[in-house]
Design an enzyme around this catalytic site. Structure first.
Site, PDB file in Angstrom:
ATOM      1  N   GLY A 145      -0.853  35.399 -31.706  1.00 28.67           N
ATOM      2  CA  GLY A 145      -1.955  36.290 -31.367  1.00 28.67           C
ATOM      3  C   GLY A 145      -2.716  35.784 -30.165  1.00 28.67           C
TER       4      GLY A 145
ATOM      5  N   LYS B  37       5.652  26.639 -24.440  1.00 31.22           N
ATOM      6  CA  LYS B  37       6.458  25.743 -25.270  1.00 31.22           C
ATOM      7  C   LYS B  37       7.577  25.038 -24.504  1.00 31.22           C
ATOM      8  CE  LYS B  37       7.046  29.220 -28.153  1.00 31.22           C
ATOM      9  NZ  LYS B  37       5.897  30.102 -27.893  1.00 31.22           N
TER      10      LYS B  37
ATOM     11  N   LYS C  91       9.438  24.738 -31.212  1.00 31.21           N
ATOM     12  CA  LYS C  91       8.332  24.083 -31.912  1.00 31.21           C
ATOM     13  C   LYS C  91       8.802  22.841 -32.653  1.00 31.21           C
ATOM     14  CE  LYS C  91       5.996  28.518 -32.219  1.00 31.21           C
ATOM     15  NZ  LYS C  91       5.606  29.666 -33.070  1.00 31.21           N
TER      16      LYS C  91
ATOM     17  N   THR D 229       2.063  30.370 -18.726  1.00 31.41           N
ATOM     18  CA  THR D 229       3.162  31.228 -18.300  1.00 31.41           C
ATOM     19  C   THR D 229       4.191  31.317 -19.427  1.00 31.41           C
ATOM     20  OG1 THR D 229       4.323  29.379 -17.244  1.00 31.41           O
ATOM     21  CG2 THR D 229       2.825  30.670 -15.860  1.00 31.41           C
TER      22      THR D 229
END
Length: 343
Positions: A326, A130, A229, A101
């Site tokens: 991607g 994330k 990240k 999601t």
């Protein structure tokens, strides 16, 4: 032949990318890994969760996904349907939950609840989301260990390019001193084009047209994606959780073509880097623009490519470069995690 039953939370670009990859690789997974992978449940935020004990037909699901607005409940022959993904996870069983999601850096929901619920049910989890990793990675990993299952999140940092598994498994035993990298392909694409003299607005519109940037590009250009990240790397590489406010964050919206060209004339390249360095018992972390000499391995990483430089006590410097976004690339990261859980 081992039957592996998956549930998928999220049926957007990444979720559909995974279904397409599973459909394409079915025979390969049987031959190479002796895995009969079956997708038994799929859900999204708009249409709830569908479930079929024996496995859903992947081409039929892909046809549904290709028709915007057509609800998942239209899948012919679905045995069960629930109004929310969470309820579907609670009421069904699978060997692995794939959480795909949308990322939410405010409270990591609904992904955090999906992952927590699955782990408490002793279900392995792999995720491309994330938010949960950025805000609660160590707590979630502790819960996974307590339940005797795995939580893997390779796709959260550089899509299918193996960063976390390389550091945590391939570099096991090394003491990591620092990591720094180009963690957002959109900003790197924009900076690369602007270095050629093009205007920010023009390049941003091009990035949006090519699918590198969202209609609202704030998460990318203001550094929030790289921040997420960086937080994940802090937790998984250094085993030290950081809060978003502990990471100095800057974006690229104030930079001009003249700034980039001036750096070029000085033999340097300006890049947006996520960086973490061990200083004593603490971590110093930032997302910021850096002017790099051409000898730096990150200086010549152009376009939408991502890269990470890892420094350790035993391997002085390791650089990992590859696609960082991607649908297929992110799905590859999920597939690798799925196979790792099965093994």
């Amino acid at each position: 032949m081992k039957v592996l039953r998956l549930s998928l939370a999220g049926f957007g670009v990444v979720g559909q990318g995974l279904v397409e990859l599973l459909n394409r690789k079915q025979e390969y997974l049987r031959q190479a890994f002796e895995l009969d992978v079956r997708l038994v449940g799929v859900g999204n935020g708009h249409h709830g969760f569908i479930y079929h004990e024996e496995g859903l037909n992947l081409p039929t699901l892909l046809d549904l996904g290709a028709q915007p607005g057509r609800p998942l409940v239209n899948y012919p022959g679905a045995h069960h349907h629930w109004g929310t993904i969470l309820k579907g996870i609670e009421k069904t069983s699978a060997d692995i939950l794939v959480e795909a999601t949308s990322t939410n850096l405010r409270d990591a929901e609904p992904g955090l609840s999906h992952i927590t619920t699955a782990l408490r049910m002793s279900t392995h989890v792999v995720t491309a989301n994330k938010g949960p990793g950025a805000l609660a990675a160590l707590d979630l990993l502790a819960l996974a260990r307590q339940q005797g299952v795995q939580l893997r999140m390779e796709s959260t940092v550089m899509a299918g390019t193996p960063v976390l598994s390389t550091i945590r498994e391939g570099m096991a035993g090394a003491s990591i001193q620092s990591v720094r990298g180009i963690l957002n392909g959109t900003t790197n694409y924009i900076l690369t084009a602007m270095a050629g003299g093009r205007a920010y607005d023009e390049v941003l519109a091009e990035a949006q047209a090519q699918g590198y940037a969202e209609t609202d590009p704030t998460a990318d250009v203001e550094g929030y994606d790289a921040l997420a990240k960086t937080l994940i790397l802090a937790a998984l590489v250094f085993n030290q959780p950081l809060k978003p406010e502990q990471v100095a964050r800057h974006g690229i919206t104030a930079i001009t073509p003249a700034d980039l060209q001036q750096a070029d004339h000085a033999g340097k390249r300006i890049k947006l880097l996520g960086s973490i360095q061990r200083v004593g018992d603490k971590l110093e972390a930032s997302v910021a623009l850096h002017s790099l000499p051409l000898a730096d391995p990150l200086a010549r990483i152009d376009g939408a490519t991502n890269a990470l430089v890892i420094q350790s006590d035993t391997l002085s410097e390791v650089t990992i470069t590859g696609p960082g976004a991607g649908a297929t690339q992110t799905a590859q990261g999920l597939l690798a995690d799925i196979i790792a859980c099965a093994q």
